[in-house]
Design a protein around this motif. Sequence first.
Motif, PDB file in Angstrom:
ATOM      1  N   THR A  81       0.869  -1.186   0.000  1.00  0.00           N
ATOM      2  CA  THR A  81       0.000   0.000   0.000  1.00  0.00           C
ATOM      3  C   THR A  81       0.902   1.230   0.000  1.00  0.00           C
ATOM      4  O   THR A  81       1.605   1.491   0.976  1.00  0.00           O
ATOM      5  CB  THR A  81      -0.909   0.010   1.240  1.00  0.00           C
ATOM      6  OG1 THR A  81      -1.673  -1.199   1.276  1.00  0.00           O
ATOM      7  CG2 THR A  81      -1.845   1.199   1.201  1.00  0.00           C
ATOM      8  N   GLN A  82       0.900   1.964  -1.084  1.00  0.00           N
ATOM      9  CA  GLN A  82       1.752   3.142  -1.207  1.00  0.00           C
ATOM     10  C   GLN A  82       0.995   4.386  -0.770  1.00  0.00           C
ATOM     11  O   GLN A  82      -0.138   4.625  -1.197  1.00  0.00           O
ATOM     12  CB  GLN A  82       2.230   3.317  -2.645  1.00  0.00           C
ATOM     13  CG  GLN A  82       3.235   2.268  -3.095  1.00  0.00           C
ATOM     14  CD  GLN A  82       3.837   2.596  -4.459  1.00  0.00           C
ATOM     15  OE1 GLN A  82       3.387   3.522  -5.127  1.00  0.00           O
ATOM     16  NE2 GLN A  82       4.848   1.848  -4.848  1.00  0.00           N
ATOM     17  N   ILE A  83       1.640   5.160   0.080  1.00  0.00           N
ATOM     18  CA  ILE A  83       1.066   6.427   0.537  1.00  0.00           C
ATOM     19  C   ILE A  83       2.016   7.544   0.118  1.00  0.00           C
ATOM     20  O   ILE A  83       3.176   7.562   0.511  1.00  0.00           O
ATOM     21  CB  ILE A  83       0.872   6.439   2.060  1.00  0.00           C
ATOM     22  CG1 ILE A  83      -0.096   5.325   2.483  1.00  0.00           C
ATOM     23  CG2 ILE A  83       0.339   7.798   2.525  1.00  0.00           C
ATOM     24  CD1 ILE A  83      -0.310   5.237   3.976  1.00  0.00           C
ATOM     25  N   THR A  84       1.531   8.448  -0.691  1.00  0.00           N
ATOM     26  CA  THR A  84       2.323   9.590  -1.147  1.00  0.00           C
ATOM     27  C   THR A  84       1.591  10.881  -0.802  1.00  0.00           C
ATOM     28  O   THR A  84       0.365  10.891  -0.617  1.00  0.00           O
ATOM     29  CB  THR A  84       2.567   9.520  -2.666  1.00  0.00           C
ATOM     30  OG1 THR A  84       1.299   9.445  -3.339  1.00  0.00           O
ATOM     31  CG2 THR A  84       3.393   8.295  -3.018  1.00  0.00           C
ATOM     32  N   GLU A  85       2.368  11.948  -0.731  1.00  0.00           N
ATOM     33  CA  GLU A  85       1.769  13.240  -0.372  1.00  0.00           C
ATOM     34  C   GLU A  85       1.117  13.872  -1.595  1.00  0.00           C
ATOM     35  O   GLU A  85       1.666  13.827  -2.700  1.00  0.00           O
ATOM     36  CB  GLU A  85       2.825  14.176   0.201  1.00  0.00           C
ATOM     37  CG  GLU A  85       2.243  15.485   0.728  1.00  0.00           C
ATOM     38  CD  GLU A  85       3.275  16.342   1.436  1.00  0.00           C
ATOM     39  OE1 GLU A  85       2.965  17.502   1.754  1.00  0.00           O
ATOM     40  OE2 GLU A  85       4.399  15.844   1.661  1.00  0.00           O
ATOM     41  N   GLU A  86      -0.054  14.432  -1.388  1.00  0.00           N
ATOM     42  CA  GLU A  86      -0.736  15.166  -2.446  1.00  0.00           C
ATOM     43  C   GLU A  86      -1.221  16.497  -1.890  1.00  0.00           C
ATOM     44  O   GLU A  86      -1.015  16.811  -0.714  1.00  0.00           O
ATOM     45  CB  GLU A  86      -1.912  14.356  -2.998  1.00  0.00           C
ATOM     46  CG  GLU A  86      -3.062  14.164  -2.046  1.00  0.00           C
ATOM     47  CD  GLU A  86      -4.261  13.501  -2.712  1.00  0.00           C
ATOM     48  OE1 GLU A  86      -4.134  13.066  -3.863  1.00  0.00           O
ATOM     49  OE2 GLU A  86      -5.326  13.456  -2.065  1.00  0.00           O
ATOM     50  N   VAL A  87      -1.860  17.274  -2.712  1.00  0.00           N
ATOM     51  CA  VAL A  87      -2.363  18.578  -2.280  1.00  0.00           C
ATOM     52  C   VAL A  87      -3.372  18.385  -1.153  1.00  0.00           C
ATOM     53  O   VAL A  87      -4.230  17.504  -1.208  1.00  0.00           O
ATOM     54  CB  VAL A  87      -3.013  19.323  -3.466  1.00  0.00           C
ATOM     55  CG1 VAL A  87      -3.593  20.654  -3.005  1.00  0.00           C
ATOM     56  CG2 VAL A  87      -1.988  19.536  -4.575  1.00  0.00           C
ATOM     57  N   ALA A  88      -3.220  19.194  -0.125  1.00  0.00           N
ATOM     58  CA  ALA A  88      -4.104  19.075   1.033  1.00  0.00           C
ATOM     59  C   ALA A  88      -5.561  19.262   0.623  1.00  0.00           C
ATOM     60  O   ALA A  88      -5.882  20.043  -0.275  1.00  0.00           O
ATOM     61  CB  ALA A  88      -3.718  20.098   2.091  1.00  0.00           C
ATOM     62  N   GLY A  89      -6.433  18.559   1.311  1.00  0.00           N
ATOM     63  CA  GLY A  89      -7.856  18.631   1.021  1.00  0.00           C
ATOM     64  C   GLY A  89      -8.661  18.154   2.207  1.00  0.00           C
ATOM     65  O   GLY A  89      -8.121  17.907   3.294  1.00  0.00           O
TER      66      GLY A  89
END
Length: 549
Positions: A393-401
């Motif tokens: 399970t890959q968790i990457t940072e994205e634009v906050a929401g």
Amino acid sequence: MLRGLDISDMLIIDRLELGFQPGLNVLTGETGAGKSILLDSLGFVLGWRGRADLVRQGAAQGEVTAWFDLPADHPAHAVLEEAGLPAGNELILRRINSADGRKTAWVNDRRCSGEVLRALSETLVELHGQHDDRGLLNPRGHRAILDDFAGNGPKRDKVRQSWSALAAARKAAAVAEAEREAIRAEEEFLRHAVAELDKLDPQEGEEAALDTKRRLMQGAEKIRSDVVNAYEMMGQEGAERHLSDALRWLDGAAARAEGALEAPMAALNRAMIELDEAMSGVADAIDAMSFNPIELEEAEERLFAIRALARKHNVSPDDLAGFAGTLRTKLDALDAGEAAQAALEAAVHDAERAYDAAAEALTAARTKAASKLDKAVSAELAPLKMERAVFATQITEEVAGPDGRDAVSFTVATNPGAPAGPLGKIASGGELSRFLLALKVCLTQGQSGLTLIFDEIDRGVGGATADAVGRRLKSLAADGQVLVVTHSPQVAALGGHHWRVAKGVAKGMTTSTVTPLSPPERVDEVARMLSGDTITDAARAAAEALLAG
């Protein structure tokens, strides 16, 4: 739990009444026999968007009814309550599709929309297959799946609340800044206009009063001399003197007139009184008409100034005072704006810190849950003959929401050293089936009340692997209900309940039938799946061995 399905005039189904049971329910049959039609019909009554041409040729309409057991704590009750629909321990869904495409739906005999059906379906049924993009294969839903697995609902709700508060604080600060900028752009006008209005200080009703006063003074110049002449004619040199003389002569003669002059003298006395009152009123009028010419000039100047200012600002003269108050309020807001804006910016900063803290806590929980899910799936892959595959399970940072700042994706590597990639792109058909099954086993632990449907999830596997798939499905169905459409004899043999789907032609009409199988009939069906159209003794013996477990 799905207890029954009643289908009328849908595609090649004339009429079917099916009763399902808890545990593992298997549906088998030749390719093209109509197994997919059952799923299409079930999807139709659940409000899923699918094929449009569902009505059987020649029929006026098609109809599907499904009924479910509904425990008191089932999440469908919340959907029913929100939609204002009756609820009980049984839920009956009915939907009709007319030949012209119109669709009508009922829930517990109450009309409802397709949206309500779809909302209910999310709490009742999950469909999984190799090409299913409604659930596990859709990366857009992986974050929600991970949160459900981890029980992150409260943390996610806190992030959403923090995001809403942050959005509100940012909006308030932006609106206030925009308002200040707009006021600042007209600051010079505001200060000049307020100073001008304050200097004149117009009062409500003053314009009308000045206009009346001006007209009176202008008229007084014309009539005052006439009024003065009239007053003089009534005074000592006029009527008053003549009446006094007349009374004096009559009074001297009254004693010799034997009372004949009493009435005339009384009338003259009354006339003298009335004359006195008239003279008093005329004198007051003369005083009122007396004015200083400078006063008239001043009244005219102020009247014209008020009217000119009203025209300048496009308001009525009586509204000038209120208009001055409005402009003064804008100036006060501008003067006090720096402190207010600083307070709003501080509120934004506080909201950002609260959001960051909530989002970081959610990220930490997701990271921990991802590791737990990866280990759980890996443990499930070994019995499915995929012990060398890697699920991550890959968790990457994205634009906050509103759901945090994490992007979640399920990836797989089918062999050690092979590059990992999206679940739906890396795995082959058979591998994908097993990945989905392993993942679903992990995700449904502790859940109840949901009917899981697997559409040929065992395609591409056979032998011991197919047996392993069947055993995981059977385990998955131990505390619930699983429906499996399968071509695998190993999977079919592990079912607790077995239906055969067959297609036939009668009177030139092709129809599909679904038949519950008795134990001997199951032997024949599993043997057919093993050997084909010709059922041999060896195939029957192998079928009996599979069914015996």
